[in-house]
Write a protein that holds these residues in place. Structure first.
Motif, PDB file in Angstrom:
ATOM      1  N   MET A 150       0.852  -1.167   0.000  1.00  0.00           N
ATOM      2  CA  MET A 150       0.000   0.000   0.000  1.00  0.00           C
ATOM      3  C   MET A 150       0.904   1.239   0.000  1.00  0.00           C
ATOM      4  N   THR A 151       0.610   2.142  -0.870  1.00  0.00           N
ATOM      5  CA  THR A 151       1.432   3.348  -0.985  1.00  0.00           C
ATOM      6  C   THR A 151       1.093   4.309   0.150  1.00  0.00           C
ATOM      7  N   SER A 152       1.992   5.217   0.374  1.00  0.00           N
ATOM      8  CA  SER A 152       1.791   6.165   1.474  1.00  0.00           C
ATOM      9  C   SER A 152       0.621   7.110   1.191  1.00  0.00           C
ATOM     10  N   SER A 153       0.413   7.471  -0.076  1.00  0.00           N
ATOM     11  CA  SER A 153      -0.717   8.360  -0.405  1.00  0.00           C
ATOM     12  C   SER A 153      -2.046   7.641  -0.166  1.00  0.00           C
ATOM     13  N   ARG A 154      -2.108   6.365  -0.529  1.00  0.00           N
ATOM     14  CA  ARG A 154      -3.331   5.580  -0.295  1.00  0.00           C
ATOM     15  C   ARG A 154      -3.601   5.459   1.208  1.00  0.00           C
ATOM     16  N   ARG A 155      -2.522   5.170   1.968  1.00  0.00           N
ATOM     17  CA  ARG A 155      -2.655   5.048   3.420  1.00  0.00           C
ATOM     18  C   ARG A 155      -3.115   6.372   4.023  1.00  0.00           C
ATOM     19  N   HIS A 156      -2.552   7.491   3.579  1.00  0.00           N
ATOM     20  CA  HIS A 156      -2.936   8.813   4.067  1.00  0.00           C
ATOM     21  C   HIS A 156      -4.404   9.107   3.742  1.00  0.00           C
ATOM     22  N   HIS A 157      -4.835   8.735   2.523  1.00  0.00           N
ATOM     23  CA  HIS A 157      -6.229   8.952   2.109  1.00  0.00           C
ATOM     24  C   HIS A 157      -7.185   8.146   2.990  1.00  0.00           C
ATOM     25  N   LEU A 158      -6.858   6.865   3.255  1.00  0.00           N
ATOM     26  CA  LEU A 158      -7.712   6.033   4.105  1.00  0.00           C
ATOM     27  C   LEU A 158      -7.761   6.570   5.538  1.00  0.00           C
ATOM     28  N   LYS A 159      -6.633   7.050   6.007  1.00  0.00           N
ATOM     29  CA  LYS A 159      -6.587   7.603   7.365  1.00  0.00           C
ATOM     30  C   LYS A 159      -7.470   8.838   7.465  1.00  0.00           C
TER      31      LYS A 159
END
Length: 166
Positions: free
Chosen positions: A1-10
């Motif tokens: 999982m990319t950091s941008s995807r993780r940030h978006h989910l958070k």
């Protein structure tokens, strides 16, 4: 999982949590209003002064009763807290206090005294300095033993004869 995807989910999770908190606050406010309307009807302030004084007396009596109930509840809670504390102490007493194992510390007597008495006091525990010095006496028999060895052998032979005769 990319950091941008993780940030978006958070950020989505935080938005959902914020919505839930706002909804919960609104529900609490609505429940409070419903309770107040059900239990505390709006007072009828129309009428003469005697009826208003009577309403005030009823309200004061209700307040006094509520204060007594609150005081009784606080006293019960305080008593229960004291009882809980006493029971905890009894549990500790029954379990016994476990003493930790002592660690060996290599420390000289001087360092130990300095730690106990503080840095100001200069106490030395040089016990060897207080001992009496004993001079070794030179044995005079050593000089005689070097002398005539034949005489010594004859004495031993006499002793041997003494044991054989008995």
């Amino acid at each position: 999982m990319t950091s941008s995807r993780r940030h978006h989910l958070k950020s989505l999770m935080l938005q959902i949590a914020l919505n839930w908190l706002e909804q919960e606050a609104a529900d609490i406010a609505a429940n409070k209003e419903a309770y107040m309307e059900e239990n505390c009807a709006a007072p009828d302030l129309s009428g003469d002064q005697a009826s208003l004084v009577d309403i005030c007396k009823k309200l004061h009596q209700a307040l006094d009763k509520i204060d007594e109930d609150r005081y009784d509840a606080a006293a019960k809670v305080e008593k229960a807290d004291k009882e809980i504390a006493e029971l905890k102490l009894k549990v500790v007493e029954l379990a016994g206090v476990k003493k930790p194992a002592l660690k060996k510390v290599r420390m000289s007597a001087d360092a130990m005294l300095q730690a106990l008495l503080g840095g100001k006091h200069k106490v030395t525990m040089d016990l060897r300095a207080n001992l009496k010095q004993v001079k070794k006496e030179v044995k005079e028999e050593a000089g005689e033993a070097v002398g005539d060895w034949r005489k010594n052998i004859e004495d031993k032979a006499d002793r041997k004869k003494m044991f054989e005769t008995s």
